[in-house]
Design an enzyme around this catalytic site. Structure first.
Site, short mmCIF file in Angstrom:
data_model
loop_
_atom_site.label_atom_id
_atom_site.label_comp_id
_atom_site.label_asym_id
_atom_site.label_seq_id
_atom_site.Cartn_x
_atom_site.Cartn_y
_atom_site.Cartn_z
CG ASP A 11 -16.70 -36.48 4.59
OD1 ASP A 11 -15.93 -36.15 5.51
OD2 ASP A 11 -16.32 -37.13 3.60
CE LYS A 32 -12.34 -39.53 5.34
NZ LYS A 32 -12.03 -38.09 5.35
CG ASP A 59 -8.61 -37.63 5.98
OD1 ASP A 59 -7.40 -37.41 5.80
OD2 ASP A 59 -9.44 -37.70 5.05
CG LEU A 60 -7.71 -33.26 11.27
CD1 LEU A 60 -7.33 -32.61 12.61
CD2 LEU A 60 -9.08 -32.78 10.83
CE LYS A 61 -7.76 -35.60 2.54
NZ LYS A 61 -9.01 -35.62 3.33
CG PHE A 62 -1.93 -31.92 9.99
CD1 PHE A 62 -2.93 -30.99 10.25
CD2 PHE A 62 -1.76 -32.96 10.89
CE1 PHE A 62 -3.73 -31.08 11.37
CE2 PHE A 62 -2.56 -33.06 12.02
CZ PHE A 62 -3.54 -32.12 12.26
CG HIS A 63 0.36 -29.52 2.42
ND1 HIS A 63 -0.08 -29.21 1.17
CD2 HIS A 63 1.69 -29.72 2.29
CE1 HIS A 63 0.93 -29.21 0.32
NE2 HIS A 63 2.02 -29.52 0.98
CG ASP A 64 1.80 -25.00 7.66
OD1 ASP A 64 2.81 -24.32 7.37
OD2 ASP A 64 0.74 -24.49 8.03
CG ASN A 67 7.97 -25.20 14.39
OD1 ASN A 67 8.41 -25.89 15.30
ND2 ASN A 67 7.25 -24.10 14.61
CB THR A 68 3.26 -25.41 11.06
OG1 THR A 68 3.95 -24.18 11.18
CG2 THR A 68 1.78 -25.19 11.27
CB THR A 123 -8.86 -40.48 -4.72
OG1 THR A 123 -9.70 -39.82 -3.76
CG2 THR A 123 -7.95 -41.45 -4.01
CD GLN A 194 -13.09 -39.87 -4.36
OE1 GLN A 194 -11.95 -39.86 -4.86
NE2 GLN A 194 -13.32 -39.60 -3.08
NE ARG A 215 -18.93 -37.82 -1.86
CZ ARG A 215 -18.19 -37.17 -2.75
NH1 ARG A 215 -18.69 -36.10 -3.34
NH2 ARG A 215 -16.97 -37.57 -3.05
#
Ligand SMILES: O=c1ccn([C@@H]2O[C@H](COP(=O)(O)O)[C@@H](O)[C@H]2O)c(=O)[nH]1
Length: 235
Positions: A11, A32, A59-64, A67-68, A123, A194, A215
């Site tokens: 990160d 990651k 780790d792009l955490k898709f949320h849509d 179809n997207t 988390t 966290q 971190r």
């Protein structure tokens, strides 16, 4: 050596910072790449990691809508990464569409499909926040379990959960389902944002396949020493 169970979160804001860390932590084999770095560098960082024979958790955490997320998973799978994330709360249809699309994208590119894993509950969310901010009328462990089960029923390979829930999720989902745990903190590290942590050895004993640690290593005054201390704790 069990340190191949640790995925270090890269990160950092740019390619230069990422390369400096990868070079400094030569014995880290699994990195990651998350929203900050991928938004900054695009796929170039993935090529750099691959050229150094590193494993990659994208780790792009898709949320849509289905179809997207399917389109995003199809594209991401073409990069030949090892792990890829989607939020379970995108829903059952989105999870199924994402699973199929990841297979299609990988086949089109002639690469191995990524293991697609679902975020159960970030988390950084506490039981109190789940109830009062998100208005979810379930106990936190029950909610995490329902999300993991939906992911498993939808054909995903595993789930991301906090180390505090992994034992219960492992018991219900079985040994074949992957559990990746961020929110891991050695006793000497700051918890930061966290909320549901355990130490590295507690998380592995509870049933995690992989730990994600950022971190405590990357922001330590001496990242190599921090990495060594955590590896030694696990060995
Ligand atoms: O529920 C989640 C899902 C993903 N993460 C990611 O893991 C790392 C943790 O970094 P630390 O610096 O060790 O806190 C980070 O990249 C998150 O995006 C998570 O923490 N929780």
């Amino acid at each position: 050596m069990t340190n191949d169970k640790i995925i270090v979160a890269l990160d950092v804001p740019d390619l230069e910072g990422a390369i400096a860390l990868i070079d400094k932590l030569e014995s880290v084999s699994f990195w990651k790449v998350g929203l900050e770095l991928f938004t900054s560098t695009g796929p170039e960082i993935l090529e750099i990691l691959k050229s150094r024979q590193k494993r990659i958790f994208l780790d792009l955490k898709f949320h849509d809508i289905p179809n997207t997320v399917a389109g995003a998973c199809r594209s991401a799978a073409r990069y030949g990464v090892d792990l890829l994330t989607i939020h379970a709360t995108a829903g059952r249809d989105a999870l199924k569409a994402a699973t199929e699309a990841a297979q299609t994208g990988a086949a089109q590119a002639g690469v191995q499909p990524p293991k697609l894993i679902a975020i159960t509950l970030l988390t950084s969310i506490s039981a109190r926040q789940l109830a009062f901010d998100l208005k979810i009328p379930l106990e936190l462990p029950e909610f995490a379990l329902e999300m993991a089960l939906m992911a498993q029923e939808s054909g995903l390979d595993g789930a991301v959960c906090s180390p505090q829930e992994v034992a219960q999720l492992r018991q219900t989902c079985g040994d074949e389902f992957l559990f990746v745990c961020p929110g891991v903190r050695p006793t000497w590290a700051d918890k930061g944002d966290q909320k549901r942590s355990l130490t590295p050895s507690q998380a592995i004993l509870a049933g995690a396949n992989y730990l994600v640690i950022g971190r405590p290593i990357t922001a330590a005054p001496d990242p190599e020493l921090a990495w060594k201390r955590i590896s030694e704790e696990l060995n």
